[in-house]
Enzyme design. Structure first.
Site, PDB file in Angstrom:
ATOM      1  N   SER A   1       0.795  -1.193  -0.049  1.00 17.49           N
ATOM      2  CA  SER A   1      -0.004  -0.141   0.151  1.00 17.49           C
ATOM      3  C   SER A   1       1.051   1.170  -0.222  1.00 17.49           C
ATOM      4  O   SER A   1       2.218   1.284   0.000  1.00 17.49           O
ATOM      5  CB  SER A   1      -0.729  -0.037   1.175  1.00 17.49           C
ATOM      6  OG  SER A   1      -0.205   0.157   2.443  1.00 17.49           O
ATOM      7  N   LYS A   2       0.285   2.436  -0.197  1.00 21.25           N
ATOM      8  CA  LYS A   2       0.977   3.428  -0.237  1.00 21.25           C
ATOM      9  C   LYS A   2       1.985   3.535   1.196  1.00 21.25           C
ATOM     10  O   LYS A   2       3.211   4.182   0.928  1.00 21.25           O
ATOM     11  CB  LYS A   2       0.189   4.714  -0.354  1.00 21.25           C
ATOM     12  CG  LYS A   2       0.818   5.933  -0.627  1.00 21.25           C
ATOM     13  CD  LYS A   2      -0.020   6.887  -1.705  1.00 21.25           C
ATOM     14  CE  LYS A   2       1.242   7.838  -2.516  1.00 21.25           C
ATOM     15  NZ  LYS A   2       0.556   8.536  -3.485  1.00 21.25           N
TER      16      LYS A   2
END
Ligand code: GLU
Length: 427
Positions: A199-200
């Site tokens: 994920s980011k």
């Protein structure tokens, strides 16, 4: 002839996972004397954006993953419709309004995979009929992908294993159109640092962000390579031109790798160490310019001597202007630790004497500075550290940094005097 392709959709930036897929395709083509095709899957006209396309192309070029051929699916809509018409004519598809739908007949599909031990098995009776052309006349991904992979004579499809459920849906289209079925290799996903999907927060940042953060393209490709392949032994630093000689998609790791920023940092610092001082100067220059540390008409010799001081200390190129700021500023900023050190005691006497010694030096070089410094602390009957630490704080505003005497040589006599004088109280 080995022909592979990377097929990004320009609906977002090129992220770490996509870059690794591109790299593995590119490497396989290079290793086998094949061709690397870039296919822009811009069938979703509403979500595809020019800025994402540019970012993807720039990032691939920056990484050194040049393509031999490039295609845009948005230019090929008529072709997909023609093939859908063929399936209609053969009675293998039907219309629903403007949409064209493929009739799925129950069958067991078994697809060998070059990376996974077990073949992919799939029973088509669990899926619905498949849309080929949507009512807005645009093709679906699974349909356009098969038409293009077949027409572009792609021999090996190397993509993330998040596409495993698409593969059997594509196989039935190959069969219906009588296209030869290519080989498949599904790469295990890259996990986030804390497990789970990337994920980011856990590393799925765009390649262009890593570039801005000051990672070298060679370090990033080396690191991406390690996220799914190993050159063997405990070798971890391997440049692409060497990897080309050893790489085979069959040797790709079977299990998911976790993205680890500390490892990337380590790889990056190894690549920084390999650069010459001049090469490193050219690479840090844009970061220093951006921070306003230097102007276009900068003093090259001075910058080069500062680069030499920090080359072993920086992890990323962006560290350079941060770590070396005091070489370029008139007004120093003091870290809380440095300020505390200078407030702990009145150094007027020591700093005054040090200035005198510095003034008396004929050659202001590191060795002479050190000798003068050491003889002063001896006369004062203090430990070297008792003077090194406050002097470092006064000159740099920091408590850590390059060796003090090297730092002093580069900073120069005048700046040293000015900075020490600020801590000398008038009597
Ligand atoms: N456009 C698809 C994607 O970005 C391509 C998948 C494939 O390689 O077939 O996920």
């Amino acid at each position: 002839m080995i022909r592979v392709r990377f097929a990004p959709s320009p609906t977002g930036n090129l992220h770490i996972g996509g870059a690794r897929t591109a790299l593995f395709n590119w490497l396989y083509a290079k290793a086998k004397g094949g061709k690397f095709i870039l296919r822009i899957e811009d069938t979703d006209l509403a979500r595809s954006k020019k800025e994402y396309l540019d970012e993807i192309l720039n990032s691939l070029s920056w990484l050194g993953l040049e393509w031999d051929e490039i295609y845009y699916q948005s230019e090929r809509f008529q072709l997909y419709r023609d093939y859908a018409q063929q399936l209609l004519a053969k009675g293998l598809a039907y219309k629903d309004g403007e949409a064209i739908i493929f009739k799925v007949t129950p069958q067991k599909i078994i697809i060998p995979d070059l990376i996974r031990k077990e073949p992919i098995e799939f029973d088509t009776s669990v899926i619905k009929d498949q849309v080929l052309i949507k009512s807005d006349l645009s093709p679906t991904y699974n349909f356009a992908c098969v038409i293009d992979d077949a027409l572009m004579k792609v021999s090996h499809i190397i993509r993330g294993d998040d596409h495993i459920s698409n593969t059997p849906k594509q196989i039935i289209i190959y069969q219906a159109l009588g296209f030869p079925i290519p080989e498949f290799a599904h790469l295990p996903l890259i996990m986030g640092t804390e497990g789970g999907r990337l994920s980011k927060r856990t590393g799925a940042t765009a390649v262009s962000d890593y570039r801005k953060m000051g990672y070298l393209s060679q370090a990033l490709t080396n690191y991406l390579l390690l996220l799914g392949w190993s050159p063997g032994g405990d070798q971890e630093i391997i440049e692409l031109k060497e990897a080309i000689k050893k790489f085979d998609i069959k040797d790709a790791n079977k299990t998911a790798a976790a993205f680890n920023l500390e490892k990337l940092d380590w790889v990056n610092s190894q690549y920084i160490k390999k650069l010459s001082d001049e090469e490193l100067l050219e690479l840090v220059k844009p970061y220093s310019l951006e921070k306003g540390q230097i102007k276009e008409s900068f003093d090259r010799k001075y910058l080069l001597s500062v680069v030499k001081l920090f080359r072993e200390r920086i992890t990323t190129l962006a560290d350079f202007p941060d770590y070396s700021d005091f070489f370029f500023k008139d007004e120093l900023e003091f870290s809380p630790e440095a300020a505390k050190r200078l407030e702990a005691k009145d150094y007027s006497r020591e700093f005054k004497l040090l200035i005198e010694r510095m003034d008396s030096l004929e050659n202001f070089d590191c060795l002479n500075i050190e000798n003068a410094f050491r003889s002063l602390v001896k006369e004062l009957n203090i430990k070297a550290g008792d003077l090194i630490h406050p002097v470092r704080s006064a000159l740099s505003g920091k408590t850590i940094g390059p060796g003090l005497f090297e730092l002093m040589e580069v900073l120069g006599r005048e700046k040293i005097k000015q900075r020490l004088n600020k801590f000398i109280k008038e009597t």
